[in-house]
Design an enzyme around this catalytic site. Structure first.
Site, PDB file in Angstrom:
ATOM      1  N   ARG A  74       0.760  -1.079  -0.140  1.00 15.42           N
ATOM      2  CA  ARG A  74       0.081   0.089  -0.076  1.00 15.42           C
ATOM      3  C   ARG A  74       0.827   1.148  -0.090  1.00 15.42           C
ATOM      4  NH1 ARG A  74      -2.708   3.148   4.789  1.00 15.42           N
ATOM      5  NH2 ARG A  74      -3.862   4.730   3.567  1.00 15.42           N
ATOM      6  N   HIS A 120      -3.019  11.076   0.886  1.00 20.57           N
ATOM      7  CA  HIS A 120      -2.629  10.830   2.284  1.00 20.57           C
ATOM      8  C   HIS A 120      -2.091  12.149   2.704  1.00 20.57           C
ATOM      9  CE1 HIS A 120      -1.142   7.672   5.188  1.00 20.57           C
ATOM     10  NE2 HIS A 120      -0.561   8.732   5.719  1.00 20.57           N
ATOM     11  N   GLU A 166      -7.351   8.698   6.334  1.00 25.20           N
ATOM     12  CA  GLU A 166      -7.765   9.142   7.679  1.00 25.20           C
ATOM     13  C   GLU A 166      -8.060  10.518   7.498  1.00 25.20           C
ATOM     14  OE1 GLU A 166      -4.621   8.808  10.272  1.00 25.20           O
ATOM     15  OE2 GLU A 166      -4.583   6.666  10.301  1.00 25.20           O
ATOM     16  N   ASN A 298      -7.357   1.710   9.618  1.00 23.38           N
ATOM     17  CA  ASN A 298      -6.063   1.901  10.201  1.00 23.38           C
ATOM     18  C   ASN A 298      -6.206   1.907  11.881  1.00 23.38           C
ATOM     19  OD1 ASN A 298      -5.028   2.515   7.741  1.00 23.38           O
ATOM     20  ND2 ASN A 298      -4.682   4.738   8.508  1.00 23.38           N
ATOM     21  N   TYR A 300      -4.071   1.258  15.657  1.00 20.49           N
ATOM     22  CA  TYR A 300      -2.706   1.196  16.538  1.00 20.49           C
ATOM     23  C   TYR A 300      -2.933   1.023  17.935  1.00 20.49           C
ATOM     24  CZ  TYR A 300      -0.562   3.308  12.174  1.00 20.49           C
ATOM     25  OH  TYR A 300       0.070   3.528  11.070  1.00 20.49           O
ATOM     26  N   GLU A 369      -3.335  -0.102   7.893  1.00 19.83           N
ATOM     27  CA  GLU A 369      -2.308   0.291   8.796  1.00 19.83           C
ATOM     28  C   GLU A 369      -2.424  -0.399  10.086  1.00 19.83           C
ATOM     29  OE1 GLU A 369      -1.254   4.495   9.371  1.00 19.83           O
ATOM     30  OE2 GLU A 369      -1.676   4.705   6.817  1.00 19.83           O
TER      31      GLU A 369
HETATM   32  C1  GBH Z   1      -1.185   6.811  11.063  1.00 20.90           C
HETATM   33  O1  GBH Z   1      -2.334   7.566  11.693  1.00 20.90           O
HETATM   34  C2  GBH Z   1      -1.061   7.795   9.554  1.00 20.90           C
HETATM   35  O2  GBH Z   1      -1.652   7.355   8.515  1.00 20.90           O
HETATM   36  C3  GBH Z   1       0.581   7.744   9.222  1.00 20.90           C
HETATM   37  O3  GBH Z   1       0.784   8.274   7.971  1.00 20.90           O
HETATM   38  C4  GBH Z   1       1.529   7.641  10.547  1.00 20.90           C
HETATM   39  O4  GBH Z   1       2.812   7.630   9.980  1.00 20.90           O
HETATM   40  C5  GBH Z   1       1.040   6.543  11.251  1.00 20.90           C
HETATM   41  O5  GBH Z   1      -0.200   6.594  11.773  1.00 20.90           O
HETATM   42  C6  GBH Z   1       1.953   6.848  12.699  1.00 20.90           C
HETATM   43  O6  GBH Z   1       1.768   7.701  13.420  1.00 20.90           O
HETATM   44  O7  GBH Z   1      -2.918  13.343  19.169  1.00 20.90           O
HETATM   45  O8  GBH Z   1      -3.914  12.218  21.274  1.00 20.90           O
HETATM   46  O9  GBH Z   1      -5.204  13.225  19.516  1.00 20.90           O
HETATM   47  C7  GBH Z   1      -2.260   7.206  13.001  1.00 20.90           C
HETATM   48  C8  GBH Z   1      -3.687   7.449  13.631  1.00 20.90           C
HETATM   49  C9  GBH Z   1      -4.654   9.019  14.743  1.00 20.90           C
HETATM   50  C10 GBH Z   1      -2.714   8.566  15.277  1.00 20.90           C
HETATM   51  C11 GBH Z   1      -4.670  10.290  15.536  1.00 20.90           C
HETATM   52  C12 GBH Z   1      -2.734   9.657  16.306  1.00 20.90           C
HETATM   53  C13 GBH Z   1      -3.778  11.381  17.448  1.00 20.90           C
HETATM   54  C14 GBH Z   1      -3.819  11.097  18.873  1.00 20.90           C
HETATM   55  N1  GBH Z   1      -3.671   8.751  14.325  1.00 20.90           N
HETATM   56  N2  GBH Z   1      -3.792  10.003  16.741  1.00 20.90           N
HETATM   57  S1  GBH Z   1      -4.016  12.619  19.891  1.00 20.90           S
END
Ligand code: GBH
Length: 468
Positions: A74, A120, A166, A298, A300, A369
């Protein structure tokens, strides 16, 4: 515990985070080029100017993917390489188009299936200057549609398209937190909601165009990618915390997925935001509803969620609740990483796959992701970085949680991409935070070295994907 036999797996990246070569072959600037120049916006004062130099290392990246055994990749396209000024009447840069045509051909020749993201976060900078880009309900969706059409026509061999990565981040991080380009937090009470609406329209216009002119011939599919963290109530015995969990998911995922699957925003959002949340016209609704062939997920991390007793602030974006790492009993959600927002909690992954599946009638899901940073990783030597046992454990637990959801919960998950193929430009955090499964030596020609986690993926997926 198993995954379907046609399951795609591989790694993910994004154009501005890996390509570099910002002035090469006629590329125009994006809002991230401009944003990185503002002092204090990027932790280490860096930018994507060179990044992993992937624009000039496509052969190396494909060889790496092959070596790791990935069946899919991707990546995203840089809009301002295709249309340097961005607009629907602006000229096309053939060199930029040719670059991606060759890249897709080379991936296919290597037996790797491309999953292509159109957007993106790197809006052509000229559109920001012309009409404030994402804030324009009239111009932005149509300019995006034209760009999408150029790529659909140029890449008929691509069968998996992602419109946007996102949109939550494009809205909240840029127009509420102000930490992402263009970094406009002057109207936190309304801009995020306007931007979210415009992005939904942009997505839907591209999907409509794809379905009417390209889908049949290429037999492909198209959808949006949404981020979402798992939720657990701070006090599981308090119905208000349980409800707050639901509200948090509605404010992050439902904000985009409800209009796409049901035709309107969640009622919890309307209730809190009133007319600050745009209304869909009948025409817009018809365009947006039903505009996903698959759900791109996505994912995490997870949080404990605690309801608030006080009325929601005007700048609240989460649903009037607190997002915490500890619950009432003092249990911690997961270990620290290099990213302040990320703590591994694989059980949340299974939960959230289930929530999305139940709410949206079991859509086909691609996990577009999933991955982690490691606390202090950048301070280690290369030899130490390559032994990334913390990341190995993360992937082991998350992929297994996904396989459980697939085997036991009826979740229709059909693909998985580890974030990321390699260390890269981690937006406002610069290069100090490394999400790569491969190490990139920024001091030595951006050479790539697989970490232990990169090699684990093949073992993991081969043991879980059914043979027939
Ligand atoms: C992804 O987003 C991105 O698509 C990618 O480009 C990036 O490199 C990767 O994550 C790693 O960061 O600041 O406490 O409000 C991840 C999803 C959603 C993670 C919003 C951070 C913010 C939390 N993101 N979140 S806060």
């Amino acid at each position: 515990m198993s995954l379907p036999n046609d399951f795609h797996w591989g790694f993910a990246t994004a154009s501005y985070q890996i390509e570099g070569a910002v002035d090469q072959d006629g590329r125009g600037p994006s809002i991230w080029d401009t944003f990185c120049k503002i002092p204090g916006k990027i932790a280490d004062g860096s930018s994507g100017d060179v990044a992993c130099d992937s624009y000039n290392k496509t052969q190396e990246d494909i060889a790496l993917l092959k070596e790791l055994g990935a069946t899919a990749y991707r990546f995203s396209i840089s809009w301002s390489r295709i249309i340097p000024l961005g607009g629907r009447n602006d000229s096309i840069n053939q060199k930029g188009v040719d670059h991606y045509v060759k890249f897709v051909d080379d991936l296919l020749a290597a037996g790797i299936t491309p999953f292509v993201t159109l957007f993106h976060w790197d809006v052509p900078d000229e559109l920001e200057k012309r009409y404030r880009s994402l804030l324009s309900r009239k111009e932005f969706p149509l300019d995006f549609k034209r760009y999408a059409g150029v790529m659909f026509a140029a890449l008929p061999k691509v069968k998996h398209w992602v419109t946007l990565n996102e949109p939550w981040c494009s809205s909240i991080q840029a127009y509420s937190a102000g930490i992402f380009a263009p970094g406009d937090d002057s109207r936190q009470d309304i801009y995020p909601w306007i931007v979210g609406h415009n992005l939904l329209l942009a997505h839907a216009h591209a999907v409509q165009l794809y379905r009417s002119e390209f889908k049949e011939a290429s037999q492909g599919e198209i959808g949006v990618v949404l981020n979402g963290d798992a939720v657990f109530p701070w006090d599981a015995t308090d119905p208000a915390d349980v409800e707050a969990c639901e509200r948090k998911l509605e404010f992050t995922i439902g904000w985009f997925a409800d209009p796409i699957y049901f035709g309107d925003y969640p009622s919890s959002m309307r209730k809190q935001l009133g007319d600050r949340l745009p209304e869909f016209t009948a025409e817009e609704r018809a365009l947006v509803q039903g505009s996903n062939d698959f759900y791109g997920m996505n994912h995490y991390t997870a949080n404990y969620v605690k309801h608030r007793e006080t009325p929601a602030e005007l700048n609240d974006i989460a649903g009037n609740l607190d997002v915490l790492f500890y619950n009432k009993r003092g249990d911690c959600i997961g270990e620290e990483t290099q990213s302040p927002w990320l703590r591994p909690c694989a059980t949340g992954f299974r939960d959230l796959l289930g929530w999305i599946s139940r709410r949206y009638q079991y859509p086909k899901i691609y996990v577009t992701e999933n991955g982690t940073s490691i606390k202090g990783e950048d301070d280690l030597s290369r030899e130490e970085i390559l032994e990334d046992d913390f990341r190995v454990q993360y992937f082991d637990q998350y992929v297994k949680a996904m396989a459980v959801a697939s085997s036991l919960d009826g979740v229709n998950v059909r693909g998985y991409f580890a974030w990321s193929l390699m260390d890269n430009f981690e937006w406002a955090e610069g290069y100090q935070t490394r999400f790569g499964t491969c190490y990139v030596d920024y001091k030595d020609c951006q050479k790539r070295y697989p970490k232990k986690s990169a090699r684990l993926m093949k073992v993991l997926f081969e043991s879980m994907i059914k043979k027939s």
